[in-house]
Enzyme design. Structure first.
Site, PDB file in Angstrom:
ATOM      1  N   LYS A  81      66.457  27.787   1.890  1.00  0.00           N
ATOM      2  CA  LYS A  81      67.551  27.004   1.570  1.00  0.00           C
ATOM      3  C   LYS A  81      68.190  27.527   0.232  1.00  0.00           C
ATOM      4  O   LYS A  81      67.778  26.749  -0.487  1.00  0.00           O
ATOM      5  CB  LYS A  81      67.154  25.469   1.635  1.00  0.00           C
ATOM      6  CG  LYS A  81      67.600  24.395   2.522  1.00  0.00           C
ATOM      7  CD  LYS A  81      67.271  23.002   2.168  1.00  0.00           C
ATOM      8  CE  LYS A  81      66.505  22.478   3.040  1.00  0.00           C
ATOM      9  NZ  LYS A  81      66.049  20.932   2.454  1.00  0.00           N
ATOM     10  N   PHE A 101      67.974  18.292   5.481  1.00  0.00           N
ATOM     11  CA  PHE A 101      66.492  18.024   5.496  1.00  0.00           C
ATOM     12  C   PHE A 101      66.388  18.075   7.093  1.00  0.00           C
ATOM     13  O   PHE A 101      66.618  17.747   8.075  1.00  0.00           O
ATOM     14  CB  PHE A 101      66.215  16.672   5.162  1.00  0.00           C
ATOM     15  CG  PHE A 101      64.849  16.519   5.026  1.00  0.00           C
ATOM     16  CD1 PHE A 101      64.047  16.881   3.956  1.00  0.00           C
ATOM     17  CD2 PHE A 101      64.171  15.821   6.002  1.00  0.00           C
ATOM     18  CE1 PHE A 101      62.849  16.802   3.958  1.00  0.00           C
ATOM     19  CE2 PHE A 101      62.607  15.778   6.261  1.00  0.00           C
ATOM     20  CZ  PHE A 101      61.915  16.182   4.999  1.00  0.00           C
ATOM     21  N   VAL A 102      65.384  19.112   7.192  1.00  0.00           N
ATOM     22  CA  VAL A 102      64.889  19.581   8.840  1.00  0.00           C
ATOM     23  C   VAL A 102      63.639  19.169   8.829  1.00  0.00           C
ATOM     24  O   VAL A 102      62.664  19.098   8.312  1.00  0.00           O
ATOM     25  CB  VAL A 102      65.364  21.079   8.912  1.00  0.00           C
ATOM     26  CG1 VAL A 102      66.687  21.349   9.043  1.00  0.00           C
ATOM     27  CG2 VAL A 102      64.380  21.871   8.070  1.00  0.00           C
ATOM     28  N   GLY A 105      52.709  22.458   6.216  1.00  0.00           N
ATOM     29  CA  GLY A 105      54.132  22.752   6.919  1.00  0.00           C
ATOM     30  C   GLY A 105      54.085  24.083   7.688  1.00  0.00           C
ATOM     31  O   GLY A 105      54.651  24.251   8.776  1.00  0.00           O
ATOM     32  N   GLU A 153      54.710  30.645   4.134  1.00  0.00           N
ATOM     33  CA  GLU A 153      55.409  29.250   3.604  1.00  0.00           C
ATOM     34  C   GLU A 153      56.409  28.799   4.775  1.00  0.00           C
ATOM     35  O   GLU A 153      56.900  29.580   5.331  1.00  0.00           O
ATOM     36  CB  GLU A 153      55.924  29.593   2.373  1.00  0.00           C
ATOM     37  CG  GLU A 153      56.737  28.274   1.754  1.00  0.00           C
ATOM     38  CD  GLU A 153      55.801  27.127   1.310  1.00  0.00           C
ATOM     39  OE1 GLU A 153      55.294  26.479   2.233  1.00  0.00           O
ATOM     40  OE2 GLU A 153      55.854  26.763   0.232  1.00  0.00           O
ATOM     41  N   ASP A 154      56.443  27.441   4.955  1.00  0.00           N
ATOM     42  CA  ASP A 154      57.341  26.770   5.983  1.00  0.00           C
ATOM     43  C   ASP A 154      58.812  27.060   5.391  1.00  0.00           C
ATOM     44  O   ASP A 154      59.771  27.623   6.194  1.00  0.00           O
ATOM     45  CB  ASP A 154      57.161  25.314   6.448  1.00  0.00           C
ATOM     46  CG  ASP A 154      56.975  24.413   5.164  1.00  0.00           C
ATOM     47  OD1 ASP A 154      57.127  24.960   4.013  1.00  0.00           O
ATOM     48  OD2 ASP A 154      56.680  23.204   5.285  1.00  0.00           O
ATOM     49  N   ASP A 167      62.563  25.941  -0.952  1.00  0.00           N
ATOM     50  CA  ASP A 167      63.797  24.647  -1.331  1.00  0.00           C
ATOM     51  C   ASP A 167      64.209  25.256  -2.831  1.00  0.00           C
ATOM     52  O   ASP A 167      65.181  26.054  -3.150  1.00  0.00           O
ATOM     53  CB  ASP A 167      63.304  23.503  -1.128  1.00  0.00           C
ATOM     54  CG  ASP A 167      64.421  22.336  -1.084  1.00  0.00           C
ATOM     55  OD1 ASP A 167      65.561  22.879  -0.942  1.00  0.00           O
ATOM     56  OD2 ASP A 167      63.828  21.396  -1.532  1.00  0.00           O
ATOM     57  N   ASP A 226      57.719  18.271   8.599  1.00  0.00           N
ATOM     58  CA  ASP A 226      57.536  17.022   9.026  1.00  0.00           C
ATOM     59  C   ASP A 226      58.622  15.848   8.171  1.00  0.00           C
ATOM     60  O   ASP A 226      59.100  16.588   7.049  1.00  0.00           O
ATOM     61  CB  ASP A 226      56.050  16.391   8.297  1.00  0.00           C
ATOM     62  CG  ASP A 226      55.968  16.269   6.778  1.00  0.00           C
ATOM     63  OD1 ASP A 226      56.356  17.369   6.114  1.00  0.00           O
ATOM     64  OD2 ASP A 226      55.492  15.059   6.401  1.00  0.00           O
ATOM     65  N   ARG A 234      56.212  17.128  13.429  1.00  0.00           N
ATOM     66  CA  ARG A 234      55.845  18.653  13.472  1.00  0.00           C
ATOM     67  C   ARG A 234      55.454  19.118  14.675  1.00  0.00           C
ATOM     68  O   ARG A 234      55.479  20.442  14.754  1.00  0.00           O
ATOM     69  CB  ARG A 234      54.231  18.556  12.619  1.00  0.00           C
ATOM     70  CG  ARG A 234      54.424  18.092  11.220  1.00  0.00           C
ATOM     71  CD  ARG A 234      52.972  18.663  10.514  1.00  0.00           C
ATOM     72  NE  ARG A 234      52.487  17.720   9.226  1.00  0.00           N
ATOM     73  CZ  ARG A 234      52.999  17.898   7.959  1.00  0.00           C
ATOM     74  NH1 ARG A 234      53.810  19.237   7.975  1.00  0.00           N
ATOM     75  NH2 ARG A 234      52.836  17.417   6.943  1.00  0.00           N
TER      76      ARG A 234
HETATM   77  P1  5GP Z   1      60.206  23.741  -3.342  1.00  0.00           P
HETATM   78  O1  5GP Z   1      60.712  25.145  -2.727  1.00  0.00           O
HETATM   79  O2  5GP Z   1      61.154  22.824  -3.482  1.00  0.00           O
HETATM   80  O3  5GP Z   1      59.098  23.768  -4.439  1.00  0.00           O
HETATM   81  O4  5GP Z   1      59.270  23.202  -2.290  1.00  0.00           O
HETATM   82  C1  5GP Z   1      59.473  23.715  -0.987  1.00  0.00           C
HETATM   83  C2  5GP Z   1      58.604  22.457  -0.217  1.00  0.00           C
HETATM   84  O5  5GP Z   1      59.546  21.472  -0.177  1.00  0.00           O
HETATM   85  C3  5GP Z   1      58.324  22.731   1.242  1.00  0.00           C
HETATM   86  O6  5GP Z   1      56.893  23.557   1.333  1.00  0.00           O
HETATM   87  C4  5GP Z   1      58.310  21.677   1.969  1.00  0.00           C
HETATM   88  O7  5GP Z   1      57.185  20.772   1.860  1.00  0.00           O
HETATM   89  C5  5GP Z   1      59.528  20.655   1.098  1.00  0.00           C
HETATM   90  N1  5GP Z   1      60.676  20.855   1.859  1.00  0.00           N
HETATM   91  C6  5GP Z   1      61.832  21.394   1.187  1.00  0.00           C
HETATM   92  N2  5GP Z   1      62.817  21.028   2.075  1.00  0.00           N
HETATM   93  C7  5GP Z   1      62.280  20.669   3.104  1.00  0.00           C
HETATM   94  C8  5GP Z   1      63.158  20.288   4.523  1.00  0.00           C
HETATM   95  O8  5GP Z   1      64.255  20.549   4.787  1.00  0.00           O
HETATM   96  N3  5GP Z   1      62.191  19.638   5.309  1.00  0.00           N
HETATM   97  C9  5GP Z   1      60.839  19.532   5.164  1.00  0.00           C
HETATM   98  N4  5GP Z   1      60.146  18.847   6.009  1.00  0.00           N
HETATM   99  N5  5GP Z   1      60.309  19.769   3.977  1.00  0.00           N
HETATM  100  C10 5GP Z   1      61.110  20.353   3.061  1.00  0.00           C
END
Ligand code: 5GP
Length: 187
Positions: free
Chosen positions: A133, A154-155, A46, A101-102, A105, A161, A167
């Site tokens: 987030k 969820f974006v 991402g 990082e994109d 979460d 993606d 993407r």
């Molecule tokens: P975490 O912080 O929960 O370990 O994971 C982060 C990853 O969850 C991100 O790199 C992404 O791949 C995925 N993710 C979390 N929220 C979203 C969202 O709103 N949209 C998308 N496309 N991926 C998300």
């Protein structure tokens, strides 16, 4: 993008807003790293669009590499496991690493990734994420550079993606709920 406009419920961030903020982040990073070389670690997949735009505005020597990693294990313990699906080719030993990082979460992936890079001998590890987030955070993780804080939606777009789609959207948008249901039941 007309092809998927009806799949989106809301544009959260326009291409112009993103472009402006990416420029600001790059200026901060350029100032903070003075004359140090930065090893940029992009988290696949991402982050690739964000990284490409950010990188070209950082006015410092940079080395770029990518990895794909996923956290697993139960609970909210940041010391859980990380599975590296595609590893770095460049050593991080004694490097000033900037993880790009994109979206952050729960924070689990990133906290485990930071620990792994520190264990591998990086001189410093900082984080730059486009989206944060905070509502869903399970472990505390220091985010040194944040593009935007967003609500718990969820974006997709700008590299993010759903099921490998969207993407190529130039903006960040909220996907309509029925699109999740349609794809996951059909595919
Ligand atoms: P975490 O912080 O929960 O370990 O994971 C982060 C990853 O969850 C991100 O790199 C992404 O791949 C995925 N993710 C979390 N929220 C979203 C969202 O709103 N949209 C998308 N496309 N991926 C998300």
């Amino acid at each position: 993008m007309k092809y998927c406009a009806s799949d989106l419920s809301e544009i959260l961030l326009s291409a112009e807003q993103i472009d402006q903020r990416v420029g600001e982040l790059a200026a901060e990073i350029t100032a903070d790293y003075s004359d140090q070389e930065i090893m940029i670690v992009g988290v696949l997949t991402g982050s690739f669009v964000f990284l490409a735009d950010l990188l070209r505005q950082i006015d410092r020597p940079c080395v770029v590499d990518f990895l794909a990693a996923y956290s697993y294990g139960t609970g909210t313990n940041s010391s859980g496991e990380i599975r590296v699906e595609r590893d770095l080719r460049v050593s991080v030993v004694d490097k000033d690493v900037l993880v790009v990082e994109d979206i952050v979460d729960t924070g689990l992936t990133l906290s485990r990734l930071i620990a792994m890079l520190q264990e591998r001998g990086a001189a410093s590890v900082k984080v730059c994420c486009l989206l944060d987030k905070p509502a869903r955070r399970e472990v505390s993780v220091q985010l040194d550079y944040v593009g935007f804080q967003i609500p718990d939606r969820f974006v997709v777009g700008y590299g993010l993606d759903y099921d490998q789609h969207y993407r190529n959207l130039p903006c960040v948008a909220v996907l309509k709920a029925d699109k999740y249901l349609t794809r996951s039941t059909v595919e």
